[in-house]
Design an enzyme around this catalytic site. Structure first.
Site, PDB file in Angstrom:
ATOM      1  N   HIS A   1      10.750  13.748  24.322  1.00 27.44           N
ATOM      2  CA  HIS A   1      10.144  13.703  25.660  1.00 27.44           C
ATOM      3  C   HIS A   1       9.620  15.103  26.007  1.00 27.44           C
ATOM      4  CE1 HIS A   1       9.642  12.432  29.837  1.00 27.44           C
ATOM      5  NE2 HIS A   1      10.387  13.453  30.233  1.00 27.44           N
TER       6      HIS A   1
ATOM      7  N   ASP B   1      10.987  17.022  38.246  1.00 27.27           N
ATOM      8  CA  ASP B   1      11.915  16.053  38.837  1.00 27.27           C
ATOM      9  C   ASP B   1      13.305  16.166  38.200  1.00 27.27           C
ATOM     10  OD1 ASP B   1      10.658  14.927  36.473  1.00 27.27           O
ATOM     11  OD2 ASP B   1      11.614  13.017  36.967  1.00 27.27           O
ATOM     12  N   HIS B   2      13.516  17.240  37.421  1.00 31.50           N
ATOM     13  CA  HIS B   2      14.837  17.498  36.820  1.00 31.50           C
ATOM     14  C   HIS B   2      15.343  18.913  37.107  1.00 31.50           C
ATOM     15  CE1 HIS B   2      14.929  13.715  34.501  1.00 31.50           C
ATOM     16  NE2 HIS B   2      13.625  13.812  34.707  1.00 31.50           N
TER      17      HIS B   2
ATOM     18  N   HIS C   1      16.117  19.010  30.970  1.00 26.42           N
ATOM     19  CA  HIS C   1      14.797  19.485  30.528  1.00 26.42           C
ATOM     20  C   HIS C   1      14.037  20.054  31.713  1.00 26.42           C
ATOM     21  CE1 HIS C   1      13.904  15.353  31.795  1.00 26.42           C
ATOM     22  NE2 HIS C   1      12.608  15.568  31.695  1.00 26.42           N
TER      23      HIS C   1
ATOM     24  N   HIS D   1      16.386   7.823  35.426  1.00 32.36           N
ATOM     25  CA  HIS D   1      15.441   7.032  36.235  1.00 32.36           C
ATOM     26  C   HIS D   1      15.851   5.564  36.281  1.00 32.36           C
ATOM     27  CE1 HIS D   1      12.180  10.042  36.733  1.00 32.36           C
ATOM     28  NE2 HIS D   1      12.592  10.484  35.556  1.00 32.36           N
TER      29      HIS D   1
ATOM     30  N   ASP E   1      15.786  12.035  30.269  1.00 30.24           N
ATOM     31  CA  ASP E   1      14.650  11.134  30.034  1.00 30.24           C
ATOM     32  C   ASP E   1      14.495  10.813  28.548  1.00 30.24           C
ATOM     33  OD1 ASP E   1      14.180  11.273  32.727  1.00 30.24           O
ATOM     34  OD2 ASP E   1      12.291  12.376  32.598  1.00 30.24           O
TER      35      ASP E   1
ATOM     36  N   HIS F   1      11.127  19.394  33.338  1.00 26.09           N
ATOM     37  CA  HIS F   1      10.236  18.715  34.278  1.00 26.09           C
ATOM     38  C   HIS F   1      10.702  18.903  35.728  1.00 26.09           C
ATOM     39  CE1 HIS F   1       8.527  15.872  30.951  1.00 26.09           C
ATOM     40  NE2 HIS F   1       7.852  17.001  31.050  1.00 26.09           N
TER      41      HIS F   1
HETATM   42 FE    FE Z   1      12.048  12.449  34.711  1.00 24.49          FE
HETATM   43 ZN    ZN Z   2      10.972  14.135  32.275  1.00 19.86          ZN
END
Ligand code: FE
Ligand code: ZN
Length: 257
Positions: A116, A62-63, A58, A173, A135, A60
């Protein structure tokens, strides 16, 4: 017998896991998401591997935040969710539900798992019993529902629950200890959960990962997969309610836990 798969787990940022998936037959290597380009490059060189693909779950940061740097430095092909392709930096190939992605001789089926984010996807390496779920599903938890609805998230989780129980779930995570506290608060008499929480505490005390876990274990212990549990329904004061309503209330309670 399927070809072997090699997986490396890369703890990075504050609590993310990056993953390398390597095919020893063709020497191709994919990273699942790009939380931290430098950490991924270090893991590649430690193993003597070259990056051929990025598989994004996805959009985001942090991805997908390391996409541009990794593509610039390695020339890798970036594969990501069609439904949020506009937000995936440097994407080359857009994929969605039912598509097949190949990393050399390794094949993954793509699942749409919105909730998400609206375009979130998971990669199931079916022959190897391994799923990268980003996530969406966490060890003892599930992702926060930012873009979709609770119903969408519950439907996405049910898609994952249809995989075989021995499927290894690789989430993005290390949230497990915090998830465990919440899970115990809503199912205090679940003996499988109590036992798992002890194991988690022991692992975390030694700074060891609690990920991956098996889908079967998640079904027995993860409250977000257990809206049909009488014990959970009782704690929530929702005995006999629909699974979607129980899931939704569980998610709301966790948001405020
Ligand atoms: Fe994440
Ligand atoms: Zn995420």
């Amino acid at each position: 017998m399927s070809n072997p798969i090699e997986i490396r787990q890369i703890p990075c940022l504050s609590d993310n896991y990056g993953y390398l998936v390597h095919d020893p037959v063709t020497n191709m290597t994919a990273t699942i998401d790009t939380p931290d380009a430098e950490a991924i490059k270090d893991a590649l060189s430690e193993n003597g591997w070259n990056l051929s693909h990025v598989l994004n779950t996805h959009h985001h940061p942090d991805h997908a935040g390391g996409n541009r740097q990794l593509k610039k430095e390695t020339g890798c092909t970036i594969i990501g969710p069609r439904a949020e392709a506009n937000n995936i930096p440097a994407i080359d190939e857009e994929v969605g539900d039912g598509d097949c992605v190949s990393i050399g001789s390794l094949n993954a089926v793509v699942y749409d798992v919105p909730g998400h984010t609206l375009g979130h996807i998971a990669y199931w390496f079916k022959d190897h019993g391994v799923a990268f779920v980003g996530d969406t599903l966490f060890a003892l938890g599930c992702g926060r529902v930012f873009e979709g609805t609770h119903r969408q998230m519950w439907e996405s989780l049910q898609k994952l629950m249809a995989m075989p129980d021995d499927t290894l779930i690789y989430c993005a995570h290390e949230y497990t200890q915090a998830n465990a506290k919440f899970a115990l608060s809503v199912e205090p008499q679940n003996t499988a959960l109590v036992e798992r929480c002890d194991q988690i505490s022991a692992l975390r005390a030694e700074n060891k990962p609690t990920v991956p876990s098996s889908l079967g274990l998640e079904k027995k212990t993860n409250p977000f997969l257990r809206p049909t549990s009488k014990m959970l329904q009782e704690t929530l004061g929702m005995l006999g309610s629909n699974p979607i309503d129980v899931f939704s209330e569980t998610r709301r309670r966790k948001d405020n836990f």
